[in-house]
Design an enzyme around this catalytic site. Structure first.
Site, PDB file in Angstrom:
ATOM      1  N   LYS A 310       0.649  -1.094  -0.103  1.00 13.54           N
ATOM      2  CA  LYS A 310       0.131   0.088  -0.132  1.00 13.54           C
ATOM      3  C   LYS A 310       0.914   1.094  -0.101  1.00 13.54           C
ATOM      4  CE  LYS A 310      -4.389  -1.641   1.401  1.00 13.54           C
ATOM      5  NZ  LYS A 310      -5.549  -1.498   2.333  1.00 13.54           N
ATOM      6  N   ARG A 345      -3.321 -10.170   5.192  1.00 15.77           N
ATOM      7  CA  ARG A 345      -3.973 -10.000   3.681  1.00 15.77           C
ATOM      8  C   ARG A 345      -2.798  -9.598   3.075  1.00 15.77           C
ATOM      9  NH1 ARG A 345      -6.551  -6.738  -0.312  1.00 15.77           N
ATOM     10  NH2 ARG A 345      -8.013  -7.770  -1.382  1.00 15.77           N
TER      11      ARG A 345
END
Length: 370
Positions: A310, A345
């Protein structure tokens, strides 16, 4: 004695993690029935939207503090204490049972043309996508998260029929091979189609608030569901990043959302929470959530952390592009494991599983003695 206004809302963050509980009876508490033990809490008191107290309380000292508090605050701390310590029920995925007493890896399988990191890799080829999912499971992923719509900032809305067309053939193949599957969607009709195809878990970035039928679908299916925080579920990653205290506000939002979803018929034991790293949050907000992640155990639900590749990693590492964020992704996954997150995740399954196995080996040695 810690003086806090009787009107203050109280929070507990597990604090002072220790290598082993051996020889520390009464001094440490086990976190959520998992592999982490801690010796203290950070007590946070919030009044009129501001922190008015922030102190460290030893595990052995908490009962005495509770006895001296007004009834409402005492009940609040007892509830948080119990939720923080309570073991989390396993996730049942068909014939598989995924125990949550240790961190598990959730592998990301996007079947989209435009996801921020790997869009287009598996788009339009269900057989290849399913094979990639099976390969991730063979490398150690406990569950595969299949998504047919990008949730990156600015991504276009995908028609639900097209989204279902993307994910259903992949899920059917994965389920037939015995791989536990989650469907990453915010649309009720896609949830229904995916569950009928064999998916076991619903992972909703809108916490069942984007589609009015979503909670009903999950309640009827009786399946586990991930409720992710975003400041505006209708806007997702495009939501406005405005917080006075990101950690406290995300906690409160998730707590309220859990109660709303339970009221809609979803079993609380089936709820997993996700702080929503990168969704409507600036860098400082994401860092505050990662540093304070253990406080979310006070919600009494398993925690999923999705920080792989991210923007936060690029922001902290000379604007590294998404494909060059493996080191940062592993660092954040291990941060999640240290804070007791049950599900991580990730895109890079093999590397993440290896990192967690090393972490697990260190924990195992500490827990059995010197």
């Amino acid at each position: 004695m810690i003086a806090v206004p009787a009107s203050a809302r109280l929070y507990l963050r597990p604090f002072h993690f220790v290598d082993t509980p051996i020889g520390r009876d009464g001094e440490v508490t086990r976190l959520a029935g998992g592999m982490q033990w801690f010796a203290g809490y950070e007590l946070i008191a919030v009044d009129a939207g501001a922190r008015v107290a922030q102190r460290t309380i030893g595990v052995a000292d908490l009962p005495g503090l509770i006895e001296r508090l007004p009834a409402a605050q005492a009940d609040r701390l007892r509830l948080l204490e119990n939720r923080i310590a309570a073991p989390r029920p396993p996730i049942r995925a068909g014939e598989r049972v995924l125990r949550l007493d240790q961190p598990l890896v959730m592998g990301i399988l996007n079947v989209t043309p435009d996801s921020f990191s790997d869009g287009g890799t598996h788009h339009g080829d269900p057989a290849a996508a399913a094979a990639a999912g099976v390969a991730m499971a063979e490398k150690g992923a406990a569950i595969i998260d299949v998504g047919g719509e990008s949730t990156r900032p600015g991504a276009p809305l995908v028609w639900e029929g097209e989204e279902a067309k993307r994910v259903v053939p992949v899920i059917e193949r994965l389920a037939a091979s015995g791989v536990p599957v989650a469907i990453d969607t915010r649309k009720a009709s896609v949830m229904e189609a995916a569950l009928a195809a064999g998916a076991h878990v619903v992972n909703d970035v809108a916490a069942l608030a984007w589609d009015d039928r979503a909670a009903e679908v999950v309640a009827k299916a009786g399946c586990p569901v991930v409720l992710m925080h975003s400041p505006d579920p209708k806007k997702g990653a495009d939501g406005d990043a405005r917080y006075d205290d990101a950690l406290v506000e995300v906690f409160d939002w998730l707590e309220a959302r859990i109660e709303a979803v339970v009221a809609a018929g979803v079993d609380r034991a089936n709820i997993v929470v996700d702080p929503g790293i990168g969704f409507g949050k600036a860098l400082g907000h994401n860092l505050a959530l990662l540093n304070g992640l253990a406080m979310l155990h006070g919600l009494g639900c398993p925690i999923l952390l999705g920080a792989s590749r991210k923007r936060i990693i690029g922001a902290l590492s000379n604007e590294a592009p998404a494909a060059e964020r493996l080191g940062g992704s592993i660092a954040l996954a291990l941060r999640g494991a240290e804070a007791g997150a049950q599900l991580l995740r990730v895109h890079d399954v093999a590397d993440s599983v290896q990192a967690l196995r090393i972490w697990r080996g260190l924990r195992d040695h500490a827990l059995v003695g010197r």
